[in-house]
Design a protein around this motif. Structure first.
Motif, short mmCIF file in Angstrom:
data_model
loop_
_atom_site.label_atom_id
_atom_site.label_comp_id
_atom_site.label_asym_id
_atom_site.label_seq_id
_atom_site.Cartn_x
_atom_site.Cartn_y
_atom_site.Cartn_z
N LEU A 254 0.84 -1.19 0.00
CA LEU A 254 0.00 0.00 0.00
C LEU A 254 0.88 1.24 0.00
CD1 LEU A 254 -2.80 -0.81 2.62
CD2 LEU A 254 -2.97 -0.88 0.14
N ASN A 255 0.30 2.36 -0.42
CA ASN A 255 0.97 3.65 -0.28
C ASN A 255 -0.05 4.65 0.25
OD1 ASN A 255 -0.63 4.41 -2.51
ND2 ASN A 255 1.03 3.97 -3.97
N ALA A 256 0.39 5.85 0.55
CA ALA A 256 -0.48 6.86 1.15
C ALA A 256 -1.66 7.20 0.23
CB ALA A 256 0.32 8.12 1.47
N GLU A 257 -1.43 7.20 -1.07
CA GLU A 257 -2.50 7.53 -2.01
C GLU A 257 -3.62 6.50 -1.97
OE1 GLU A 257 -3.05 8.43 -6.81
OE2 GLU A 257 -1.06 8.00 -5.98
N LEU A 258 -3.26 5.22 -1.91
CA LEU A 258 -4.27 4.17 -1.85
C LEU A 258 -5.03 4.20 -0.53
CD1 LEU A 258 -2.40 1.18 -3.52
CD2 LEU A 258 -4.53 2.21 -4.33
N ILE A 259 -4.34 4.46 0.56
CA ILE A 259 -5.00 4.53 1.86
C ILE A 259 -6.01 5.68 1.88
CG2 ILE A 259 -4.64 5.07 4.30
CD1 ILE A 259 -2.04 3.45 4.12
N GLU A 260 -5.63 6.82 1.32
CA GLU A 260 -6.56 7.95 1.27
C GLU A 260 -7.74 7.63 0.35
OE1 GLU A 260 -8.78 11.02 1.80
OE2 GLU A 260 -7.02 10.56 3.07
N PHE A 261 -7.47 6.92 -0.74
CA PHE A 261 -8.56 6.53 -1.64
C PHE A 261 -9.56 5.62 -0.92
CE2 PHE A 261 -10.48 3.65 -4.73
CZ PHE A 261 -11.01 4.54 -5.64
N ALA A 262 -9.05 4.65 -0.14
CA ALA A 262 -9.94 3.76 0.61
C ALA A 262 -10.78 4.55 1.60
CB ALA A 262 -9.11 2.70 1.35
N ASN A 263 -10.17 5.54 2.25
CA ASN A 263 -10.89 6.36 3.21
C ASN A 263 -11.98 7.17 2.54
OD1 ASN A 263 -11.08 7.50 6.00
ND2 ASN A 263 -10.55 9.39 4.94
N GLN A 264 -11.67 7.76 1.40
CA GLN A 264 -12.64 8.57 0.68
C GLN A 264 -13.79 7.73 0.16
OE1 GLN A 264 -12.42 11.81 0.76
NE2 GLN A 264 -14.27 12.21 -0.45
N LEU A 273 -13.30 -1.33 1.53
CA LEU A 273 -12.59 -2.12 0.53
C LEU A 273 -11.46 -2.89 1.19
CD1 LEU A 273 -12.30 0.63 -2.25
CD2 LEU A 273 -14.04 -1.18 -2.09
N ASP A 274 -11.16 -4.08 0.67
CA ASP A 274 -10.03 -4.81 1.22
C ASP A 274 -8.73 -4.22 0.66
OD1 ASP A 274 -8.45 -7.05 -0.64
OD2 ASP A 274 -10.37 -6.41 -1.48
N PRO A 275 -7.60 -4.37 1.37
CA PRO A 275 -6.39 -3.67 0.98
C PRO A 275 -5.60 -4.32 -0.15
CG PRO A 275 -5.97 -4.95 2.96
CD PRO A 275 -7.45 -5.09 2.66
N VAL A 276 -5.85 -5.59 -0.43
CA VAL A 276 -5.01 -6.32 -1.38
C VAL A 276 -5.60 -6.33 -2.79
CG1 VAL A 276 -3.90 -8.54 -1.88
CG2 VAL A 276 -4.14 -7.78 0.49
N TYR A 277 -6.92 -6.47 -2.90
CA TYR A 277 -7.54 -6.67 -4.20
C TYR A 277 -8.48 -5.53 -4.61
CZ TYR A 277 -5.67 -11.40 -3.91
OH TYR A 277 -4.82 -12.47 -3.81
N GLY A 323 -1.94 2.61 14.27
CA GLY A 323 -1.08 3.77 14.45
C GLY A 323 -1.64 5.02 13.83
N ALA A 324 -0.75 5.92 13.46
CA ALA A 324 -1.16 7.23 12.96
C ALA A 324 -1.09 7.33 11.44
CB ALA A 324 -0.27 8.31 13.57
N ASP A 325 -0.88 6.18 10.77
CA ASP A 325 -0.69 6.21 9.33
C ASP A 325 -1.99 6.14 8.54
OD1 ASP A 325 2.01 6.27 9.76
OD2 ASP A 325 2.27 4.11 9.55
N MET A 326 -3.13 6.07 9.23
CA MET A 326 -4.39 5.84 8.55
C MET A 326 -5.43 6.86 9.01
SD MET A 326 -5.97 2.08 7.99
CE MET A 326 -4.46 1.59 7.15
N PRO A 327 -6.24 7.39 8.10
CA PRO A 327 -7.30 8.33 8.50
C PRO A 327 -8.22 7.72 9.55
CG PRO A 327 -7.03 8.32 6.12
CD PRO A 327 -6.20 7.20 6.64
#
Length: 340
Positions: A254-264, A273-277, A323-327
């Motif tokens: 994962l990267n920061a862009e994908l994590i933010e996309f999942a949050n949005q 959404l699951d993180p792998v697929y 931790g603090a890496d996720m919205p």
């Protein structure tokens, strides 16, 4: 619904919804986006894994096996679902795990698999690459006794037969779709979806996205293409296409862009959404919508994305979730679904 053995595909598929979603990145496009919610199959035996394992466990019971063996990595969705499915079915299970430095407590995924009663065999990466060689299979039989073999990812004829039901579900909807998008690891689910359709000229185009991202160089592309064609086993079926997005990070990354996309996406649709697929699949869909890939001369284009489940894949990102890496909203939803 949380099914128990026997895994009854026919009764399950009547209860899986197709939902239209309205993320903001569709604004101004001619695309209507729908999601097939395979994540609502079973809390543990999740999504497409449920379909692929259902036929395998049924065949194992028919052949009167009491023990099953399969393969996977340290954070494998397949291993997790395999372990839970075997426990539901009252069958013994063995998982050969890539990485001899690992232990049953190396991560929350493996710890949960071990708690479910699955015996874990850890092998180095060299031996793992030889996992289907006859001498290696004989070695495993010496270690654990006879077993019914399920390939990595549940990708065999039984797995594809199970995935055919997903294709049948797609074409039996009251809504007709122009495109169907699905994430690909081994290609068995995509092949099953294509095979499960009637094969007529009016079938939707099936798009499979390789999950290997930046590692999708030519050898991997050739392997996946051959696997999908082998599973489909019908050269007349041409309504499918494989895609490779080298801009996405590699498998399981994962990267920061994908994590933010999942949050949005969670904020706008209420769907995790699951993180792998499926996360990477939806990011791919967003990009292709922006490029006009699905435009049909100004006509409405209906896209169906397959949510292949596997939300327990977030167990592989515990440090980011806790931790603090996720919205906050994304982290809170994951904690509620997996850690409560």
């Amino acid at each position: 619904m949380i099914p128990t053995y026997p895994l009854d595909i026919d009764s399950l598929i009547q209860q899986l919804p197709v939902e239209q979603v309205f993320p903001s990145w569709l604004d101004g496009s001619s695309v209507e986006l729908f999601l097939l919610r395979l994540d609502l199959t079973d809390v543990d035996v999740s999504g497409n894994k449920w379909f692929k394992l259902a036929k395998n466990l049924s065949e194992a019971k028919t052949q009167e096996y009491q023990q099953l063996l399969t393969f996977g990595g340290a954070f494998s969705n397949h291993i997790y679902s395999f372990s839970k499915a075997c426990a539901q079915a009252g069958l013994s299970s063995v998982a050969v795990i890539r990485g001899d430095e690992l232990t049953p407590e190396s991560n929350p995924m493996l710890a949960e698999v071990a708690r479910s009663g699955t015996q874990l065999l850890f092998v180095d990466r060299k031996d793992y690459r030889r996992k289907y060689d006859e001498d290696r299979l004989a070695f495993y039989r010496d270690q654990v006794g006879e077993f019914f073999l399920i390939p990595e990812g549940g990708s065999n004829n039984e797995g594809v037969l199970g995935a055919e039901s997903i294709g049948e579900l797609v074409v039996n909807q009251t809504i007709s779709f122009d495109h169907v998008l699905v994430a690909c690891g081994t290609g068995a689910t995509m092949a099953g979806i294509v095979r499960g359709m009637s094969g007529g000229a009016d079938q939707p185009q099936v798009h499979g996205l390789s999950m290997f991202g930046q590692t999708s160089v030519e050898p991997e592309r050739g392997w996946l293409t051959k696997e999908v064609a082998r599973f489909i086993a019908d050269p007349k079926r041409t309504n499918y296409q494989l895609h490779y997005d080298a801009r996405q990070p590699g498998y399981g990354q994962l990267n920061a862009e994908l994590i933010e996309f999942a949050n949005q996406f969670l904020k706008e649709t209420g769907i995790l959404l699951d993180p792998v697929y499926t996360l990477k699949l939806m990011a791919f869909a967003k990009e292709r919508v922006a490029q006009g890939f699905f435009d049909h001369s100004g006509k409405v284009s209906r896209i169906l994305c397959i949510h292949t489940g596997g939300l327990h894949g977030w167990l592989g990102y515990v440090d980011q979730v806790l931790g603090a890496d996720m919205p906050a909203q994304l982290s809170g939803t994951i904690k509620q679904r997996l850690f409560s």
